[in-house]
Design an enzyme around this catalytic site. Sequence first.
Site, mmCIF file in Angstrom:
data_model
loop_
_atom_site.group_PDB
_atom_site.id
_atom_site.type_symbol
_atom_site.label_atom_id
_atom_site.label_comp_id
_atom_site.label_asym_id
_atom_site.label_seq_id
_atom_site.Cartn_x
_atom_site.Cartn_y
_atom_site.Cartn_z
ATOM 1 N N ASP A 192 31.889 46.326 66.023
ATOM 2 C CA ASP A 192 31.969 48.019 67.505
ATOM 3 C C ASP A 192 32.479 49.093 65.761
ATOM 4 O OD1 ASP A 192 32.744 48.977 68.929
ATOM 5 O OD2 ASP A 192 34.221 47.838 70.097
ATOM 6 N N ASP A 222 25.622 47.243 65.199
ATOM 7 C CA ASP A 222 25.184 47.308 67.014
ATOM 8 C C ASP A 222 25.907 46.110 66.847
ATOM 9 O OD1 ASP A 222 23.848 46.724 69.103
ATOM 10 O OD2 ASP A 222 23.097 48.517 68.836
ATOM 11 N N GLY A 250 16.576 47.296 66.399
ATOM 12 C CA GLY A 250 16.059 47.875 64.941
ATOM 13 C C GLY A 250 14.568 49.265 65.021
ATOM 14 N N LYS A 296 21.836 61.047 71.746
ATOM 15 C CA LYS A 296 21.757 60.549 73.292
ATOM 16 C C LYS A 296 22.351 60.329 74.159
ATOM 17 C CE LYS A 296 19.936 56.713 75.226
ATOM 18 N NZ LYS A 296 19.291 54.917 74.899
ATOM 19 N N ASP A 355 21.673 56.511 69.110
ATOM 20 C CA ASP A 355 20.790 55.823 70.178
ATOM 21 C C ASP A 355 21.410 55.067 71.185
ATOM 22 O OD1 ASP A 355 18.522 56.178 72.377
ATOM 23 O OD2 ASP A 355 17.587 54.397 71.457
ATOM 24 N N TRP A 371 14.446 51.999 65.160
ATOM 25 C CA TRP A 371 14.910 53.273 64.577
ATOM 26 C C TRP A 371 14.804 53.523 63.174
ATOM 27 C CZ3 TRP A 371 17.895 57.445 67.369
ATOM 28 C CH2 TRP A 371 17.255 58.069 68.698
#
Length: 795
Positions: free
Chosen positions: A92, A76, A56, A157, A117, A58
């Site tokens: 998911d 997440d 958490g 990313k 990320d 970000w």
Amino acid sequence: MAIQKKHGKGRLDKWYRLAKEKGYRARAAFKLIQLNKKYGFLEKSKVLLDLCAAPGSWCQVAAECMPTQSIIIGVDLAPIKPIPRVITFQSDITTEKCRATIRQHLKHWKADTVLHDGAPNVGTAWVQDAFSQAELVLQSMKLATEFLVEGGTFVTKVFRSKDYNPLLWVFKQLFTSVEATKPPSSRNVSAEIFVVCRGFKAPKRIDPKFLDPKHVFAELTDSTPNNEARVFNPEKKKRKREGYEEGDYTQFKEIPVTEFINTTDPIAILGTYNKLSFEQSPGGDLALATLNRLEETTDEIRTCCEDLKILGKKEFRSLLRWRLKVREKFGLVVKKGQAKADEPEEVAEVAPMDEELAIQEELQRLQEKESAKRKKERRKENEKKRKEIIRMQMHMTTPMDIGMEQLGPGGDDATFSLKRVERDGARDVIASGKLAEIESDSEDDQTESDYDESDDEGDRLERELDSLYEQYQERREDRDSKVRAKKARKDYEAEEWDGFSDSDKEDDEESEEDGASQAVVKPAPPNSGTLSSKAAMFFDQDIFQGLGDVDDVEDEDSAIEMQEDDKSAKKGSALEKKAPKEAKKKAQAPEDFSDSDPEEPDDPRKKNGQLDIDIITAEAMALAQQMATGEKKSQDIIDDGFNRYTFRDVDGLPEWFLDDENKHSKPQRPITKAAAAAIKEKLRAINARPIKKVMEAKGRKKMKAAQRLEKLRKKSALLADDEALSERDKSQAIAKLMSKAVKKKPKQQVKLVVARGANRGISGRPRGVKGKYKIVDSRMKKDIRAQKRLAKKKK
């Protein structure tokens, strides 16, 4: 000896300690901070979606940087501890349940920014880990396309691998700007980079292949080898170091020569294999032995078959010709004309045509010709009637008060027409002059012949003068560019659109009877201001699209003529481009102005209310001063326009005479001293301006200086915000940057000091000389001249 503790490959660096101090849950928070400083997308966002957000950090940065009352959603697989102003849930991102939950939280909103990320559980194999991460990025991209607003931002990313370029290609199809960057807080040993995609295009439909990992990351199959290029252009072959083929590690391929003879694709064998072998197998091969004993199998052929990779175009052609000869001997080639050689040729006997049959065919041909002629005349007559009916409906009849009532409906003179004379067959009689014989004296005939001779002589002299004047004009144009420019302007201004021209091309004969039926149109009522349906359909054709409304051309009969020529339609294509805009403007105009004067001039004012007028001559300036002071009114200027030169008859006059007359046949306008001074001052101001190249160079110089200052300002801002540097280091670095922006001092010129008088033989600096200097004397001057002279001789 003390045991040195390993800190997880340098994970406990300064960013780790700063995250502890600031209260962030992970050092990755500084990656988002640095990305936001560079691109500034968080401050503009009101709705943010963070995929793979655990733990958490970000979301913490987003809650700090985004405006209040913003919506921040984090998702997440791992649980996320609660964060103020952030909605988090566990799911998911590849499932439909996650999409439904996000849709439930966002309601009717769309996300301005989507962050990702995430990374899979790594540790098995680098290739597998990189592919799993690229697949996860593609899944997050799929989720972002559903919830991202048009023009939104997507930050993800990515691991550097062979799947990076396909991912980047997909991003570029969906976003206007795609940039890859690596923030300073990301470790150098890590393969991660961050891709910032801005300007989401939000297409209405996205091809499922764009977001399918099987299609995006599919390996491209190798193209088929170009064996023809290897055979016919062996000297242009380039080596491609792509390794060995699978299962072939010797790179030497051999094949029996019999397979080369029997194959249907010999070029593929010559381009693939290294050797054509004549060696016998252990069991023996009769065909191979026969080939080896043939007369066509020379030593040169055997040598060429030993190594195919070193052969050129000539040797390959000889091998192909040898193969054809061998196939002919073995009966493997069947000639095309061999099967039909034994068949007897059929000879067709043409019976002579009967005389009566020939006469009948000639009569039929003449009848068809006459019928086609009548059809053509009938079509022309129907067309003329149809045009006349349309003119009557549009109230375009010829006015009877100006003596033009004798003109026919088609514009032809009804009193006399050469067409009618030709149709009656009297044209030759008129041309021969035998209609009426008039007795004349021999003296009159002699006088007329003298007049004719003098007329011919005058015409010849005029032609000579015209040709001499043309040659003179050409010589002037070759000498003076101003004359060429003046002629070009004159030709350009003299160009006019001639309208549509008649065509003699015949239409198809299938519309023989349609012309008369189309010409029958019900007359419009006298009070109706619109066209009938038939006329409206007629004027809806493409050829009339550029001619404006009917009311605008009531007095121009020739502009309404319908033409059937393809060339005239091409000439009118320039007018057709402006037709939709003009039709739209006229459709929006109120009905009250439909009867206004079509020749009313346009308003010459600009948008800012100023007149678009430029005074460039002294006569115009004097006239403007007179109007401004009230000496003259607009009516006086209109009256001055009518003078002895207004209606000067110049028809039939030669060009050399007109050029000379135009210098003087024009009114002389009075010029005041003040007007001439004003024009001179205006021209002086125009001439004082620098040329275009100088202005562009100055503009470029200013723009580059502004860009440098902006660049230095951004760098100094980054240095000021850098928490790792002390205040002293920051000030020194900023001062160093700003010193580069200061204008450099001009280079000091070297002062020349002549070695004579008090300076002769001086060893130190001469008295009264500051800065750089150089002592010169007459000997040095002579030596330099001699060197130049020798260099010139060598050339």
